[in-house]
Design a protein around this motif. Structure first.
Motif, short mmCIF file in Angstrom:
data_model
loop_
_atom_site.label_atom_id
_atom_site.label_comp_id
_atom_site.label_asym_id
_atom_site.label_seq_id
_atom_site.Cartn_x
_atom_site.Cartn_y
_atom_site.Cartn_z
N THR A 145 0.84 -1.20 0.00
CA THR A 145 0.00 0.00 0.00
C THR A 145 0.88 1.25 0.00
OG1 THR A 145 -1.72 -1.19 1.17
CG2 THR A 145 -1.83 1.20 1.28
N GLN A 169 -7.43 0.19 -0.10
CA GLN A 169 -7.78 -0.99 0.68
C GLN A 169 -8.92 -0.65 1.64
OE1 GLN A 169 -4.19 -2.26 2.52
NE2 GLN A 169 -4.78 -4.39 2.56
N ASP A 210 -6.06 -1.80 -4.74
CA ASP A 210 -5.33 -2.31 -3.58
C ASP A 210 -6.23 -3.29 -2.85
OD1 ASP A 210 -3.86 -2.83 -1.35
OD2 ASP A 210 -3.52 -0.73 -0.79
MG MG Z 1 -2.00 -2.78 2.15
#
Ligand code: MG
Ligand code: CTP
Length: 580
Positions: free
Chosen positions: A377, A418, A498
């Motif tokens: 990330t 995410q 993500d």
């Molecule tokens: Mg991540």
């Protein structure tokens, strides 16, 4: 931004209020020392000698004066409220605009709770102070000087008493202010803590309930609430002390005056009316002093708040494109390059990305895998400049992202984070975050690619279905698919997902990837996935490990030579086999 122009703009804009308020308050104050004079005159020349005509004439004059005072007082208060409210609203807007420019790192530095306190409570302190100041800054000194002069005019010997009280009261006020000032700063800090707590609890109410942690949260809240209360008492008792101290001063002085005047009246050197007027002036002097002390005390509090607002306004957003050299450059290709990139979230922490070098060709499909916490990330956050690199450079289309316009960059790079969020409003409204002008056909196309169309159709209201805040009335997988569709509507050159299909079943996941390949072949796609299956067909798979790129290549290459990749692949295959 300098300290001055934070307020000067709005003072200049509402100059009428800022001039009228003190003007009317001074007019009102002038009445305050005419009234006792008229009253004394009426008692001594009218009541004492039984002159009714004199009483009526003076009485009427007093009534008109009182009425004028009332009108001036109301007008003064009105302009003070108007001026200070405008001032507060404009500083609040300025602060809000500044916070909007802040990067994630800037916000983390202040904490959300503290920013909320600063933009609400701190600005209210300034507003209250401005209002008090507008009402009292000239009125109180005029009243003070006027009443002192009048009392000297009435009886110079008695007036000498006043000269003793004024310095004593002044000294007491100075002492109070000195103690109060640091306590106010402390109090505001504790208010930050309280707001942080409220913010965290309310935002995460669902998680709290599901873990049955309400009691725990209540305790945490009680603790910060208690501390704030203690600090408030400690700071505000200074303000409270002011009242009894000045009342005591009034009473003691009145006593002294009556004592001295009583003897003068007995020997015929003074009239009763004069004494009445004198006591009224005395009360006015002490009231004016009290008001001035209050202005100073409130000023101390406002000064603490002013510092806290200045901190926000004077913080340079650490992520701007003001000095970007190639602001007009459009992103057309979508190629990405990392050149020896290192990155750390804060200077105090260890780097989470170490010396990353990487090339992604325009239009290619890149998979990013690696254990949790390996920096996936963090890596992709650097492409749309959610954070800036600590060393090295990230290039998009061959240009350092710091040289590009932030708006253009972020328009071309769509990230489905995410931790994604939807907002309250209808599904269509949420999708249009991606493109405000998108027509229904465009919405449908994006939803078809993201495989969101079939579940939206099943809702009776379709695209007009209302979402709750955060999209909580959707399932995790539905939310993810809407977020992908929202990102697609931006027509990005680079799409980053993500872990965005983690809650979607494998067949749909594969369907979304196929649709992306077929419908948007020219778009660069970076897909972070826990499942190797999601990236197995990628042109390039990057394997991350502890902030470094361990290897990069196609599935066939990696399965031959990269041990970490083999480990992930075989463990997942075994799990799948076990499940079957
Ligand atoms: Mg991540
Ligand atoms: N980290 C941090 N401050 C943040 C976010 C992350 O210090 N605001 C740290 C984490 O502690 C972690 C490292 O940065 O050690 C990398 O985090 P991240 O890039 O989020 O890891 P991912 O590979 O994305 O992990 P996951 O698969 O769990 O999403």
């Amino acid at each position: 931004m300098t300290k001055q122009n934070k307020y000067t703009d709005s003072i200049r804009k509402h100059l009428r209020c800022f001039l009228c308020a003190p003007f009317f308050m001074v007019l009102e104050a002038s009445g305050e020392f005419i009234l006792p004079y008229l009253n004394a005159d009426m008692i001594d020349r009218g009541v004492a000698v039984g002159n009714t005509a004199y009483i009526v004439r003076n009485g009427l004059l007093m009534f008109v004066t009182a009425l004028a005072m009332l009108i001036f007082g109301v007008l003064g208060a009105y302009f003070a409220v108007k001026g200070s409210s405008h001032l507060a609203a404009e500083v609040r807007a300025k602060t809000f605009r500044q916070i909007q420019k802040f990067s994630f790192a800037n916000i983390d530095e202040f904490s959300t709770g503290s920013l909320i306190t600063r933009i609400t409570n701190d600005i209210t302190q300034i507003q209250n102070f401005a209002q008090t100041l507008l009402r009292g800054c000239f009125r109180s000194p005029v009243m003070l000087v006027g009443a002192v002069c009048m009392s000297f005019l009435l009886n110079p010997r008695l007036a000498a008493v006043i000269c003793v009280v004024i310095p004593i009261l002044g000294l007491a006020t100075a002492l109070l202010i000195r103690t109060a000032s640091p306590r106010y700063t402390q109090m505001q800090k504790k208010l930050d803590g309280l707001n942080n707590q409220i913010n965290e609890t309310i935002t995460n109410e669902r998680v709290i309930k599901s873990f049955v942690r309400e009691e725990n949260e209540k305790e945490k809240f009680s603790a910060v609430n208690q501390v704030l209360m203690e600090k408030s008492i400690s700071a505000l008792k200074m303000m409270i002390l002011m009242q009894p101290v000045s009342t005591l001063a009034i009473n003691v002085t009145t006593l002294a005056v009556v004592w001295i005047a009583g003897r003068q009246i007995m020997i015929g050197g003074m009239e009763i009316g004069t004494l009445t007027a004198f006591i009224t002036y005395l009360t006015q002097i002490l009231t004016a002093l009290n008001f001035l002390a209050n202005i100073f005390l409130q000023g101390t509090r406002a000064a603490a708040s002013n510092r806290r607002i200045s901190e926000v306004l004077e913080t340079c957003p650490d992520l701007t494109d003001e000095s970007a050299a190639q602001k007009d450059r459009q992103i057309t290709g979508g190629g990405i390059e990392f050149q020896n990139v290192s990155f750390t979230y804060s200077k105090k922490k260890d780097p989470v990305l170490k010396d990353i070098s990487l090339k992604i060709a325009p239009g290619s499909f890149v998979g990013l895998v690696g254990s949790t916490g390996s920096g996936k990330t963090s890596l992709i956050s650097l492409i749309p400049r959610l954070y800036d690199v600590s060393a090295g450079a990230v290039l998009v289309d061959g240009t350092d992202v710091r040289e590009l316009s932030l708006t253009k960059l972020r328009e071309s790079v769509a990230v489905v984070l995410q931790k994604n969020t939807l907002f309250s409003g209808s599904i269509a409204e949420n999708l249009r975050w991606g493109n405000a002008q998108a027509d229904p056909e465009e919405l449908r196309r994006a939803c078809r690619i993201a495989h969101a169309e079939e579940f939206i159709r099943r809702f009776p209201e379709g695209y007009d279905t209302d979402l709750e805040q955060g999209g909580t009335n959707l399932s995790g997988g539905q939310r993810q698919r809407l977020c992908i569709a929202r990102a697609l509507l931006k027509h990005p050159k680079i799409l980053i997902l993500d872990d965005s299909t983690s809650a979607v079943d494998m067949a749909t996941d594969a369907g979304i990837r196929r649709a992306l390949e077929k419908e948007l072949p020219g778009m660069t796609k970076i897909i972070i996935a826990q499942r190797i299956g999601s990236v197995i067909e990628a042109d390039q798979i990057i394997v991350m490990n502890e902030g470094r790129i361990e290897d990069a290549g196609t599935h066939e290459e990696l399965i031959r030579r990269c041990s970490t990749y083999q480990e992930i692949y075989y463990s997942q295959r075994d799990e799948e086999n076990a499940a079957v």
